[in-house]
Design an enzyme around this catalytic site. Structure first.
Site, mmCIF file in Angstrom:
data_model
loop_
_atom_site.group_PDB
_atom_site.id
_atom_site.type_symbol
_atom_site.label_atom_id
_atom_site.label_comp_id
_atom_site.label_asym_id
_atom_site.label_seq_id
_atom_site.Cartn_x
_atom_site.Cartn_y
_atom_site.Cartn_z
ATOM 1 N N GLU A 147 0.818 -1.194 -0.074
ATOM 2 C CA GLU A 147 0.105 -0.073 -0.033
ATOM 3 C C GLU A 147 0.992 1.242 0.065
ATOM 4 O O GLU A 147 1.370 1.441 1.083
ATOM 5 C CB GLU A 147 -0.980 0.199 1.232
ATOM 6 C CG GLU A 147 -1.671 1.312 1.280
ATOM 7 C CD GLU A 147 -2.747 1.227 2.650
ATOM 8 O OE1 GLU A 147 -2.227 0.729 3.690
ATOM 9 O OE2 GLU A 147 -3.406 1.962 2.680
ATOM 10 N N GLU A 153 3.426 9.577 6.740
ATOM 11 C CA GLU A 153 3.364 8.295 7.610
ATOM 12 C C GLU A 153 4.736 7.218 7.344
ATOM 13 O O GLU A 153 5.095 6.345 8.245
ATOM 14 C CB GLU A 153 2.038 7.443 7.288
ATOM 15 C CG GLU A 153 0.997 8.123 7.943
ATOM 16 C CD GLU A 153 -0.413 7.287 7.694
ATOM 17 O OE1 GLU A 153 -0.283 6.091 7.977
ATOM 18 O OE2 GLU A 153 -1.376 7.887 7.611
ATOM 19 N N ASP A 180 -5.190 3.392 -1.838
ATOM 20 C CA ASP A 180 -5.713 4.173 -0.664
ATOM 21 C C ASP A 180 -5.994 5.500 -1.233
ATOM 22 O O ASP A 180 -5.092 6.383 -1.481
ATOM 23 C CB ASP A 180 -5.011 4.158 0.419
ATOM 24 C CG ASP A 180 -5.791 4.757 1.871
ATOM 25 O OD1 ASP A 180 -6.298 5.866 1.579
ATOM 26 O OD2 ASP A 180 -5.712 4.317 3.037
ATOM 27 N N HIS A 183 -4.349 8.299 0.770
ATOM 28 C CA HIS A 183 -2.890 8.699 0.489
ATOM 29 C C HIS A 183 -2.722 9.376 -0.891
ATOM 30 O O HIS A 183 -1.677 10.192 -0.952
ATOM 31 C CB HIS A 183 -2.084 7.156 0.874
ATOM 32 C CG HIS A 183 -2.279 6.764 2.267
ATOM 33 N ND1 HIS A 183 -1.754 7.440 3.241
ATOM 34 C CD2 HIS A 183 -2.687 5.621 2.696
ATOM 35 C CE1 HIS A 183 -2.020 6.664 4.283
ATOM 36 N NE2 HIS A 183 -2.647 5.402 3.909
ATOM 37 N N HIS A 206 -8.707 0.984 -0.632
ATOM 38 C CA HIS A 206 -9.101 1.650 0.736
ATOM 39 C C HIS A 206 -9.954 3.137 0.421
ATOM 40 O O HIS A 206 -9.319 3.647 -0.411
ATOM 41 C CB HIS A 206 -8.172 2.131 1.686
ATOM 42 C CG HIS A 206 -7.490 0.953 2.662
ATOM 43 N ND1 HIS A 206 -6.356 0.639 3.128
ATOM 44 C CD2 HIS A 206 -8.402 -0.341 2.756
ATOM 45 C CE1 HIS A 206 -6.505 -0.407 4.062
ATOM 46 N NE2 HIS A 206 -7.547 -1.072 3.646
ATOM 47 N N ARG A 212 -9.651 12.249 5.236
ATOM 48 C CA ARG A 212 -9.868 11.143 5.843
ATOM 49 C C ARG A 212 -11.164 11.030 6.678
ATOM 50 O O ARG A 212 -11.328 10.231 7.487
ATOM 51 C CB ARG A 212 -8.437 10.458 6.882
ATOM 52 C CG ARG A 212 -8.288 9.286 6.482
ATOM 53 C CD ARG A 212 -7.115 8.872 7.103
ATOM 54 N NE ARG A 212 -6.712 7.574 6.604
ATOM 55 C CZ ARG A 212 -5.570 6.958 6.750
ATOM 56 N NH1 ARG A 212 -4.674 7.348 7.714
ATOM 57 N NH2 ARG A 212 -5.321 5.742 6.109
ATOM 58 N N GLU A 241 -11.935 3.030 5.032
ATOM 59 C CA GLU A 241 -11.039 3.237 5.945
ATOM 60 C C GLU A 241 -10.846 4.867 6.472
ATOM 61 O O GLU A 241 -9.866 5.553 6.205
ATOM 62 C CB GLU A 241 -9.643 2.929 5.642
ATOM 63 C CG GLU A 241 -8.375 2.837 6.797
ATOM 64 C CD GLU A 241 -7.073 2.516 6.177
ATOM 65 O OE1 GLU A 241 -6.647 3.235 5.326
ATOM 66 O OE2 GLU A 241 -6.382 1.834 7.121
HETATM 67 C C1 LER Z 1 -3.257 1.721 6.545
HETATM 68 O O1 LER Z 1 -4.090 0.940 5.387
HETATM 69 C C2 LER Z 1 -3.171 3.059 6.164
HETATM 70 O O2 LER Z 1 -3.721 3.441 5.281
HETATM 71 C C3 LER Z 1 -2.445 3.844 7.186
HETATM 72 O O3 LER Z 1 -2.725 4.941 6.767
HETATM 73 C C4 LER Z 1 -2.782 3.416 8.614
HETATM 74 O O4 LER Z 1 -1.976 4.360 9.459
HETATM 75 MN MN MN Z 2 -4.954 2.655 3.954
#
Ligand code: LER
Ligand code: MN
Length: 262
Positions: A147, A153, A180, A183, A206, A212, A241
């Protein structure tokens, strides 16, 4: 799209309206009632899971389990596939081995998100390639999904391009990509183009808005996401998520409906 939602099983995660304290059965019942097709269980340590019970509950509430989230093992125990300390690396790889065994039983993919660690130097990249090759060899029928995460992060794999380059070096046919939207909104030049590039490798998605929050409460263009996923013929799950915002009570249902319409 097929919808799923993250359900923490052992430890709390901020990106879900569920709390493990309420019990797995109550949480699965709520997910099912809200209209989700599946649940993505966040499992810190698979040793603490009663697989027979999980299978039984999934069947009872007519839910699939498309993916296992593993990041809590990093957040809470510091297990990282790229730790400088070899013992920690070995423990992280061993932990993924346990996730892989569970994933095989449940027909899920295993997520390689934060468990890969945060540093993005050349050594970390090399260690990740080595670790993924070992993890992929545990069971070539179980897919691992790398991912891309945003830079705040992790500095190791922020974009689809970087994920594809690294996967190419792992040389295992069971390593794919998790996209995701949160992100990607921070890191990708174009959401549409990045989804297109992931074609053939995209195994899980995601969903969260730009802040978020629940989709629809930020400024992410989900029409673009939906169009791009359809164009590449994505048939997998879109898993919520998001922070339980603006309101934990309503976001569960609203997001299920939103994802279904994507
Ligand atoms: C995990 O799927 C994710 O997207 C991270 O940002 C969780 O901290
Ligand atoms: Mn994620």
């Amino acid at each position: 799209m097929k919808s799923s939602i993250i359900v923490p099983v052992q430890d709390l995660t901020s990106f879900s309206p569920f709390s493990p304290e309420d019990g797995l059965e109550a949480n699965l019942a709520r997910a099912s009632e809200a209209g989700y097709d599946g649940v993505e269980l966040a499992i810190t340590d698979p040793d603490c899971i009663d697989i027979v019970e999980v299978k039984h509950l999934l069947k009872r509430y007519k839910l699939s389990m498309p993916a296992i989230t593993t990041g809590q093992a990093y957040v809470l125990e510091g297990l990282s596939l790229t730790a400088s300390n070899e013992k920690v690396r070995r423990r992280a790889i061993q932990r993924i081995k346990e996730h892989v065994k569970l994933a095989r039983e449940l027909n899920a993919v295993v997520i390689i998100g934060l468990i890969r660690g945060e540093r993005g130097d050349e050594e970390a990249r090399k260690l990740l390639i080595e670790a993924l090759a070992i993890c992929a060899s545990f069971d070539d029928e179980v897919k691992l999904v790398l991912e891309p995460l945003n830079r705040y992060e992790s500095s190791l794999i922020n974009t689809v391009d970087e994920a594809l380059a690294l996967i190419g070096q792992v040389k295992a046919r069971n390593v794919g990509i998790l996209f995701d939207t949160f992100h990607a909104n921070i890191e990708e030049v174009s959401i549409e183009k990045s989804i297109k590039k992931a074609n053939g490798h995209l195994l899980h998605v995601h969903i969260a808005d730009s802040n978020r929050w629940t989709p629809g409460y930020g400024h992410l263009n989900f029409k673009e996401v939906s169009r791009a996923l359809s164009r590449i013929g994505y048939q997998g799950f879109c898993s919520l998520e998001s922070l339980p915002k603006p309101a934990p009570e309503s976001c569960l249902q609203e997001a299920a409906e939103y994802i279904k319409k994507l």
